[in-house]
Write a protein that holds these residues in place. Structure first.
Motif, PDB file in Angstrom:
ATOM      1  N   UNK A  83       0.833  -1.209   0.000  1.00 46.10           N
ATOM      2  CA  UNK A  83       0.000   0.000   0.000  1.00 46.10           C
ATOM      3  C   UNK A  83       0.868   1.260   0.000  1.00 46.10           C
ATOM      4  N   UNK A  84       1.966   1.232   0.732  1.00 46.86           N
ATOM      5  CA  UNK A  84       2.884   2.371   0.756  1.00 46.86           C
ATOM      6  C   UNK A  84       3.501   2.600  -0.615  1.00 46.86           C
ATOM      7  N   UNK A  85       3.921   1.518  -1.273  1.00 50.80           N
ATOM      8  CA  UNK A  85       4.518   1.644  -2.605  1.00 50.80           C
ATOM      9  C   UNK A  85       3.513   2.149  -3.630  1.00 50.80           C
ATOM     10  N   UNK A  86       2.259   1.717  -3.504  1.00 48.35           N
ATOM     11  CA  UNK A  86       1.219   2.182  -4.438  1.00 48.35           C
ATOM     12  C   UNK A  86       1.017   3.688  -4.318  1.00 48.35           C
ATOM     13  N   UNK A  87       1.239   4.244  -3.145  1.00 48.30           N
ATOM     14  CA  UNK A  87       1.057   5.687  -2.943  1.00 48.30           C
ATOM     15  C   UNK A  87       2.323   6.479  -3.288  1.00 48.30           C
ATOM     16  N   UNK A  88       3.461   6.069  -2.746  1.00 50.04           N
ATOM     17  CA  UNK A  88       4.653   6.902  -2.840  1.00 50.04           C
ATOM     18  C   UNK A  88       5.409   6.789  -4.164  1.00 50.04           C
ATOM     19  N   UNK A  89       5.418   5.622  -4.791  1.00 47.08           N
ATOM     20  CA  UNK A  89       6.147   5.503  -6.059  1.00 47.08           C
ATOM     21  C   UNK A  89       5.523   6.327  -7.183  1.00 47.08           C
ATOM     22  N   UNK A  90       4.203   6.317  -7.345  1.00 50.74           N
ATOM     23  CA  UNK A  90       3.636   7.220  -8.362  1.00 50.74           C
ATOM     24  C   UNK A  90       3.905   8.693  -8.038  1.00 50.74           C
ATOM     25  N   UNK A  91       3.911   9.043  -6.757  1.00 50.00           N
ATOM     26  CA  UNK A  91       4.220  10.431  -6.389  1.00 50.00           C
ATOM     27  C   UNK A  91       5.645  10.785  -6.811  1.00 50.00           C
ATOM     28  N   UNK A  92       6.571   9.872  -6.603  1.00 46.11           N
ATOM     29  CA  UNK A  92       7.949  10.094  -7.025  1.00 46.11           C
ATOM     30  C   UNK A  92       8.028  10.211  -8.550  1.00 46.11           C
ATOM     31  N   UNK A  93       7.348   9.322  -9.263  1.00 46.01           N
ATOM     32  CA  UNK A  93       7.365   9.358 -10.729  1.00 46.01           C
ATOM     33  C   UNK A  93       6.781  10.662 -11.260  1.00 46.01           C
ATOM     34  N   UNK A  94       5.680  11.107 -10.684  1.00 45.99           N
ATOM     35  CA  UNK A  94       5.066  12.364 -11.116  1.00 45.99           C
ATOM     36  C   UNK A  94       6.014  13.537 -10.841  1.00 45.99           C
ATOM     37  N   UNK A  95       6.675  13.519  -9.704  1.00 42.05           N
ATOM     38  CA  UNK A  95       7.629  14.578  -9.391  1.00 42.05           C
ATOM     39  C   UNK A  95       8.771  14.641 -10.393  1.00 42.05           C
ATOM     40  N   UNK A  96       9.244  13.486 -10.814  1.00 45.49           N
ATOM     41  CA  UNK A  96      10.323  13.451 -11.809  1.00 45.49           C
ATOM     42  C   UNK A  96       9.818  13.980 -13.148  1.00 45.49           C
ATOM     43  N   UNK A  97       8.612  13.570 -13.538  1.00 46.19           N
ATOM     44  CA  UNK A  97       8.047  14.061 -14.804  1.00 46.19           C
ATOM     45  C   UNK A  97       7.876  15.581 -14.757  1.00 46.19           C
ATOM     46  N   UNK A  98       7.381  16.098 -13.657  1.00 49.46           N
ATOM     47  CA  UNK A  98       7.214  17.546 -13.516  1.00 49.46           C
ATOM     48  C   UNK A  98       8.569  18.238 -13.634  1.00 49.46           C
ATOM     49  N   UNK A  99       9.571  17.689 -12.985  1.00 48.36           N
ATOM     50  CA  UNK A  99      10.902  18.277 -13.065  1.00 48.36           C
ATOM     51  C   UNK A  99      11.429  18.249 -14.498  1.00 48.36           C
ATOM     52  N   UNK A 100      11.208  17.143 -15.202  1.00 51.80           N
ATOM     53  CA  UNK A 100      11.659  17.037 -16.597  1.00 51.80           C
ATOM     54  C   UNK A 100      10.944  18.041 -17.496  1.00 51.80           C
ATOM     55  N   UNK A 101       9.692  18.285 -17.227  1.00 46.33           N
ATOM     56  CA  UNK A 101       8.932  19.209 -18.081  1.00 46.33           C
ATOM     57  C   UNK A 101       9.195  20.672 -17.749  1.00 46.33           C
ATOM     58  N   UNK A 102       9.887  20.924 -16.637  1.00 44.40           N
ATOM     59  CA  UNK A 102      10.177  22.306 -16.244  1.00 44.40           C
ATOM     60  C   UNK A 102      11.680  22.595 -16.234  1.00 44.40           C
ATOM     61  N   UNK A 103      12.413  21.906 -17.077  1.00 46.07           N
ATOM     62  CA  UNK A 103      13.860  22.124 -17.121  1.00 46.07           C
ATOM     63  C   UNK A 103      14.211  23.549 -17.530  1.00 46.07           C
ATOM     64  N   UNK A 104      13.356  24.168 -18.334  1.00 48.48           N
ATOM     65  CA  UNK A 104      13.630  25.545 -18.752  1.00 48.48           C
ATOM     66  C   UNK A 104      13.522  26.525 -17.576  1.00 48.48           C
ATOM     67  N   UNK A 133      -0.539  -5.530  -8.069  1.00 44.12           N
ATOM     68  CA  UNK A 133      -0.711  -6.964  -8.329  1.00 44.12           C
ATOM     69  C   UNK A 133      -0.570  -7.749  -7.029  1.00 44.12           C
ATOM     70  N   UNK A 134       0.386  -7.367  -6.200  1.00 46.23           N
ATOM     71  CA  UNK A 134       0.570  -8.029  -4.906  1.00 46.23           C
ATOM     72  C   UNK A 134      -0.661  -7.869  -4.017  1.00 46.23           C
ATOM     73  N   UNK A 135      -1.235  -6.669  -4.000  1.00 44.01           N
ATOM     74  CA  UNK A 135      -2.454  -6.442  -3.209  1.00 44.01           C
ATOM     75  C   UNK A 135      -3.615  -7.286  -3.725  1.00 44.01           C
ATOM     76  N   UNK A 136      -3.752  -7.378  -5.034  1.00 43.70           N
ATOM     77  CA  UNK A 136      -4.827  -8.179  -5.627  1.00 43.70           C
ATOM     78  C   UNK A 136      -4.625  -9.653  -5.300  1.00 43.70           C
ATOM     79  N   UNK A 137      -3.400 -10.141  -5.431  1.00 46.18           N
ATOM     80  CA  UNK A 137      -3.123 -11.550  -5.103  1.00 46.18           C
ATOM     81  C   UNK A 137      -3.390 -11.849  -3.642  1.00 46.18           C
ATOM     82  N   UNK A 138      -2.991 -10.935  -2.776  1.00 47.33           N
ATOM     83  CA  UNK A 138      -3.245 -11.127  -1.350  1.00 47.33           C
ATOM     84  C   UNK A 138      -4.746 -11.203  -1.089  1.00 47.33           C
ATOM     85  N   UNK A 139      -5.500 -10.343  -1.736  1.00 46.76           N
ATOM     86  CA  UNK A 139      -6.949 -10.366  -1.561  1.00 46.76           C
ATOM     87  C   UNK A 139      -7.518 -11.707  -2.017  1.00 46.76           C
TER      88      UNK A 139
END
Length: 146
Positions: A83-104, A133-139
């Motif tokens: 559950x932690x990875x489902x929340x924090x990894x997309x946040x990290x990915x979005x932050x990197x994308x935002x940084x890449x799009x604002x290099x100027x 997938x891990x959460x779904x399998x656990x369920x």
């Protein structure tokens, strides 16, 4: 495990990850980049290590909070981590994308090759999908539906 226990564990871990991650990611970002004149790969590594530590802290806090909800320690840690990875990894990915799009605007990825950052976005996305997938399998395997 009942469906109610499962969802309380997953949603509780996700809420805690948001609470820890909101300020935590900013703090880690500030420590890694805030006092640097020039951004180097060392700063990026420090940020990734800080993020990994933040994920671990959030997982431990979630697992501790869920002990009364779920009796199996391994299952508790697994649900908390996924559950932690489902929340924090997309946040990290979005932050990197935002940084890449604002290099100027002189973001932390400015004047750096894009390939490592694209790799981070892809890896974070794949790991987040793996956590789902891990959460779904656990369920499917651990939740009694009868």
């Amino acid at each position: 495990m009942t469906p109610r226990q499962y969802w309380r564990a997953v949603l509780g871990s996700a809420v805690l990850a948001v609470a820890v991650g909101t300020g935590g990611l900013f703090f880690v970002f500030l420590l890694a980049y805030g006092f640097a004149e020039t951004i180097t790969p060392v700063h990026h590594v420090a940020f990734l290590l800080g993020t990994a530590a933040l994920i671990q802290v959030s997982t431990v806090l979630s697992a501790s909070a869920l002990r009364s909800e779920i009796v199996e320690p391994g299952l508790t840690r697994g649900l908390a981590r996924s559950a932690t990875l489902v929340v924090l990894l997309p946040a990290l990915a979005v932050g990197v994308v935002v940084s890449l799009t604002h290099e100027d605007q002189n973001s932390v990825t400015a004047d750096q090759p894009d390939v490592p950052f694209v790799a981070i976005v892809v890896l974070c996305s794949l790991a987040a999908v793996g956590a789902v997938v891990s959460l779904v399998r656990t369920y499917r395997n651990r939740v009694s539906r009868g």
